[in-house]
Design a protein around this motif. Structure first.
Motif: not given
Length: 285
Positions: A198-224
Motif C-alpha cells: 500500500s506504500e507503493m505510489d501506484h497501489v491503493t488498498i481500500r477495506v470494506v469493514p463489517f461495521a457500517g454495513g460491510g456489504t458489497f453492492p450487487g451479488t458480492g461476487q469477486s471480480f477484476d
C-alpha cells in the motif's frame, strides 16, 4: 497473414470488436468481405480472432464501417499482428482455461480495480498465502498442480514492479482479511505485505469493514475490472469454478463499473484502511 490456432483472448477481443463495428455499420459478413476482396470465410476467421490482421487492414475496416472514433481505432490497430508469445503461454497446457488469458489481460492493462470478498487479490498474495489457498482447493489439487498455479501467480505479480506500472486498486472486504489461510505466521506475513504494498505510489488498498454495513453492492461476487486504453476495450474478469470468465459486452461492463464504484464508495479511504489492517495485525497471535 496466416490463420491463428488457437487465438489468445486478446486476439479474440480484437475480432469481436471488428465484428461490432461491422454490425453497427449495418453490413453482413458477406457484404463486408466483398468490399475487401476476400471470401466470407476469411472475414469470419478474422472476427473470431483466428486470422491475423494488420494495423492497416484494421484502419481500412474502420473507414469502411464509418467509425470516426480515432482513439478506438488506434487502440484496435495496436492489438494487431501475429501471435506474440508471453511468459504465460508456457502455462496453457498446465492450468485451467483462462489463467494464461488473465495474465495476458493484466500485462496489457491500463489500470485494474480488484474487488474481493473472501480472498486477498492474487497480485497481492504472499507465496505462503497463495500456496495455502491452492492447497485448500476442492477437489484437492496434486502437489505439482499447486506448484504450477503458485508459479503462475507469482509471475503475474511482476506487473506491479515493472517500469511505469499501471494503477492498481484493491477493494477488499474485511472477511477476506480475516481468513486464516496457512496459520498465524502466514496470516501475519500476508497482512504485513499488504501494508508494504500500500506504500507503493501506484497501489491503493481500500477495506470494506463489517461495521457500517460491510456489504458489497450487487451479488458480492469477486471480480477484476481491467481498464483498456479506451473504455470500449475494458474487460471484467470473474472468478468461477473452472478458472476465469471474461466479460466485455457493453451492458455488462457498465454494470460492473457501477458496482466497482459503489464498492469504493462503501470502503474506507487508504489511510483508514491502512490503520484498519494495522489493527488486525496487532490482533494476530
Amino acid at each position: 497473414m496466416p490463420p491463428i490456432n488457437p487465438p489468445t483472448l486478446r486476439q479474440r477481443r480484437l475480432g469481436s470488436e471488428l465484428r461490432k463495428l461491422r454490425e453497427r455499420a449495418g453490413l453482413s459478413s458477406t457484404a463486408a468481405a466483398a468490399r475487401f476482396g476476400f471470401q466470407q470465410a476469411r472475414m469470419s476467421m478474422i472476427e473470431a480472432g483466428r486470422h491475423a490482421v494488420s494495423a492497416d487492414r484494421v484502419r481500412a475496416m474502420a473507414r469502411n464501417y464509418s467509425c470516426a472514433d480515432e482513439g478506438l481505432v488506434d487502440a484496435l490497430a495496436a492489438m494487431t499482428g501475429g501471435r506474440t508469445r508471453g511468459w504465460w503461454d508456457e502455462y496453457r497446457e498446465h492450468l485451467p482455461v483462462g489463467f494464461a488469458d488473465l495474465a495476458e489481460v493484466e500485462h496489457h492493462a491500463c489500470g485494474i480495480h480488484a474487488c474481493l470478498v473472501i480472498h486477498i487479490p492474487g497480485l497481492l498474495q504472499t507465496p505462503d498465502h497463495a500456496r495455502a489457498v491452492f492447497q485448500d482447493a476442492a477437489p484437492p489439487l496434486r502437489a505439482y498442480e499447486v506448484e504450477h498455479r503458485l508459479s503462475h501467480r507469482m509471475k503475474r505479480q511482476a506487473i506491479l514492479y515493472r517500469d511505469n506500472p499501471a494503477p492498481y486498486t484493491a477493494i477488499i472486504h474485511e472477511a477476506a482479511l480475516r481468513m486464516e489461510f496457512g496459520g498465524t505466521a502466514t496470516v501475519r506475513a500476508q497482512l504485513q505485505h499488504l501494508l508494504s504494498m500500500s506504500e507503493m505510489d501506484h497501489v491503493t488498498i481500500r477495506v470494506v469493514p463489517f461495521a457500517g454495513g460491510g456489504t458489497f453492492p450487487g451479488t458480492g461476487q469477486s471480480f477484476d475490472y481491467v481498464f483498456g486504453p479506451v473504455p470500449q476495450l475494458d474487460t471484467v474478469q470473474l472468478d468461477v469454478a473452472p478458472g476465469c470468465r471474461f466479460v466485455d459486452a457493453d451492458a455488462e461492463l457498465a454494470k460492473y463499473r457501477a458496482v466497482a464504484e459503489r464498492m469504493e464508495a462503501t470502503s474506507l479511504d487508504p489511510v483508514r484502511s491502512s490503520d484498519f489492517i494495522h489493527g488486525l495485525l496487532r490482533g494476530v497471535r
